[in-house]
Write a protein that holds these residues in place. Structure first.
Motif, PDB file in Angstrom:
ATOM      1  N   ASP A 176     -57.321 -17.681  32.888  1.00 58.11           N
ATOM      2  CA  ASP A 176     -57.075 -17.504  31.454  1.00 58.11           C
ATOM      3  C   ASP A 176     -56.116 -18.548  30.893  1.00 58.11           C
ATOM      4  O   ASP A 176     -55.193 -18.236  30.125  1.00 58.11           O
TER       5      ASP A 176
ATOM      6  N   THR B 297     -57.549  -8.584  29.556  1.00 58.99           N
ATOM      7  CA  THR B 297     -57.556  -9.841  30.294  1.00 58.99           C
ATOM      8  C   THR B 297     -58.959 -10.429  30.286  1.00 58.99           C
ATOM      9  O   THR B 297     -59.917  -9.762  30.663  1.00 58.99           O
TER      10      THR B 297
ATOM     11  N   ALA C 127     -59.980 -12.953  32.147  1.00 62.24           N
ATOM     12  CA  ALA C 127     -60.313 -13.182  33.569  1.00 62.24           C
ATOM     13  C   ALA C 127     -61.269 -14.351  33.764  1.00 62.24           C
ATOM     14  O   ALA C 127     -62.207 -14.265  34.538  1.00 62.24           O
TER      15      ALA C 127
ATOM     16  N   GLU D 277     -54.857  -3.011  30.136  1.00 60.88           N
ATOM     17  CA  GLU D 277     -54.553  -4.297  30.770  1.00 60.88           C
ATOM     18  C   GLU D 277     -55.808  -4.922  31.369  1.00 60.88           C
ATOM     19  O   GLU D 277     -56.025  -6.135  31.277  1.00 60.88           O
TER      20      GLU D 277
END
Length: 516
Positions: A290, A194, A196, A190
């Protein structure tokens, strides 16, 4: 001790004592110890203690599309400044075509555009401008993205608390991760999945017509809400401040909103943030992560301190993970997991047991051989071999090395070659004993004459180990480290420790002649 320098005896005793003491944490291997002494132990690699193996790929195609969008925006801004209308924009794989209402100012637009983008080909045909990204431009963008992704992945893994991970580039656009001890890699996946990318945008609550029509005017974009995708926001396309200006982010707790993430900007970010909030009091400020809005609070007062707080119905773990992502920075392009493997601890336990058996059998065979051939001198060489192992283990533990299967092979190999120097010395002593009547003089001459040969043999091995470390990767480097430390330890024990033991034996036994 008679006929032996005091400084040499002191040095030998000190080194061997420290080696025994600092090898204890690795030999005892006390897990989860808060004691600084027991923390200086050898870490086990993925193949020995189990863990997770991930192979990531950087999605450079997304990066190229973003670059085409940036080129399109740049042309639109230049054309707008020169009051030239763009009728149509067509974007393909590595090129973009723009059709203008007329060709009066196309040359001027091209010149201004080329000042910012040098490694692109721009051609004009009537009222159409064609921009093609060449291979050099694409290669530079992709290479920069891979290097940046590698550093950000390393930061994220380090921030998550994973011990001794192996993170390295694999091929043109892949990143290899080995995470020892990580049995469930879901949280790591995870964190890595991402992007970010954090940006702050002003919300346009006045243009409700464009929002209802789901068509953003020039300079604006429509962004969905993270928690309810049906809720849309019309925000400025250009961010007022971005995550690149963040210097710190950490999980915190807000009495009204619950778990949150507090952040702090650098000087430039603080100035931008302060200016944006000062000029837009009473308006909403969207925090976009995002590509989705996680919160859009109303600016009640100017925030000039350069710090703030992000709320959004986070759990404690989500707030902690988001702070890790923000501290590490945004990925330039998304990462996809193309291969995932888990290694159970059972295989590692079998490998360690096999390595121990191989080491013990090797030591026993070498010890028996040395005693049969050289008698008491062989027994002293065996004690030197044991000291050699203590030195290797203590050095590996002190530097916090990660031991893998090839590393165990390096240690077992060291056992076999560690007695080479002793054999050379003993054969030289045997030759000198036939020339002189004094046993101690034969010992001294034997060590002196064997020294150059020992140094030559071990230096060539060290050069080979150095080349393996420089040009190898992963397990090969582990093998080269253990081999290098083993060679250095064997040189010390053969030249210094064995010499010390022989003089000590002569002093206590009062022997006058050598039996080899």
């Amino acid at each position: 001790m008679k006929n032996y320098p005091l400084w040499k005896a002191t040095l030998v005793i000190l080194v061997i004592s420290l080696a025994i003491i600092f090898s204890l944490p690795s030999l005892l291997y006390k897990e989860n110890s808060n004691n600084w002494f027991f923390d200086n132990k050898i870490n086990l690699g993925l193949d020995l203690q189990g863990g997770s193996y991930l192979l990531l790929e950087v999605q450079t195609e997304v990066l190229m599309q973003e670059e085409l969008n940036n080129i399109s925006d740049s042309i639109q801004l230049i054309a707008r400044g020169l009051q030239t209308n763009i009728i149509n924009i067509i974007s393909e794989e590595d090129e973009i075509q723009l059709r203008f209402s007329n060709n009066d100012k196309l040359e001027e637009i091209r010149e201004k555009f080329k000042n910012n983008y040098r490694n692109v080909n721009v051609t004009i045909n009537n009222n159409t401008m064609k921009i093609v990204i060449n291979e050099i431009f694409k290669k530079n963008i992709k290479e920069s993205a891979i290097k940046q992704s590698l550093e950000i992945v390393r930061k994220r893994i380090d921030e998550s608390g994973t011990k001794e991970p192996l993170i390295q580039r694999s091929g043109k656009k892949r990143i290899l991760l080995q995470l020892p001890g990580i049995k469930d890699p879901e949280r790591i996946k995870e964190l890595l999945g991402t992007t970010a990318k954090l940006t702050f945008h002003m919300v346009d609550d006045e243009d409700t017509i464009s929002l209802k029509a789901n068509r953003a005017p020039f300079g604006k974009i429509i962004v969905a809400d993270f928690y309810n995708p049906e809720i849309k926001y019309l925000v400025e396309k250009k961010s007022r401040v971005g995550g690149e200006n963040l210097v710190d982010a950490k999980a915190s707790f807000d009495p009204q909103e619950g778990h949150a993430v507090s952040f702090r900007f650098d000087t430039t970010g603080a100035q931008k943030f302060g200016k944006a909030t000062s000029e837009n009091v009473g308006k909403r400020f969207a925090v976009i992560l995002d590509g989705v809005v996680i919160t859009a609070p109303v600016i009640n007062t100017a925030i000039t301190g350069g710090s703030g707080i992000i709320t959004g119905n986070f759990t404690s773990q989500e707030a902690a993970d988001l702070s890790v992502l923000l501290r590490a920075g945004a990925l330039p392009a998304p990462l996809s997991i193309i291969e995932e493997r888990s290694v159970g601890p059972g295989l590692g336990a079998d490998s360690i047991a096999s390595g121990k058996i191989a080491a013990i059998i090797g030591m026993i065979c070498v010890c028996i051989f040395m005693i049969l051939i050289y008698g008491v001198f062989g027994l002293l060489a065996n004690l030197s071999l044991l000291a050699n192992l203590f030195i290797i283990v203590s050095l590996l533990g002190t530097i916090g090395a990660t031991l893998t299967l090839p590393g165990i092979a390096g240690i077992v190999l060291t056992i076999g070659i560690a007695v080479d120097a002793n054999v050379l010395v003993f054969e030289r002593i045997k030759e000198e004993a036939n020339k002189t009547t004094s046993a101690l003089e034969a010992v001294k001459n034997g060590f002196d004459k064997a020294l150059s040969t020992i140094l030559d043999a071990n230096i060539t091995t060290l050069i080979a180990a150095l080349l393996l470390f420089v040009f190898g990767s992963g397990p090969i480097k582990g093998f080269s480290i253990t081999l290098s430390l083993g060679v250095l330890a064997s040189m010390f024990t053969a030249i210094m420790f064995t010499n010390f033991l022989i003089y000590l034996w002569f002093n206590f036994s009062n022997k006058k002649e050598i039996n080899l």
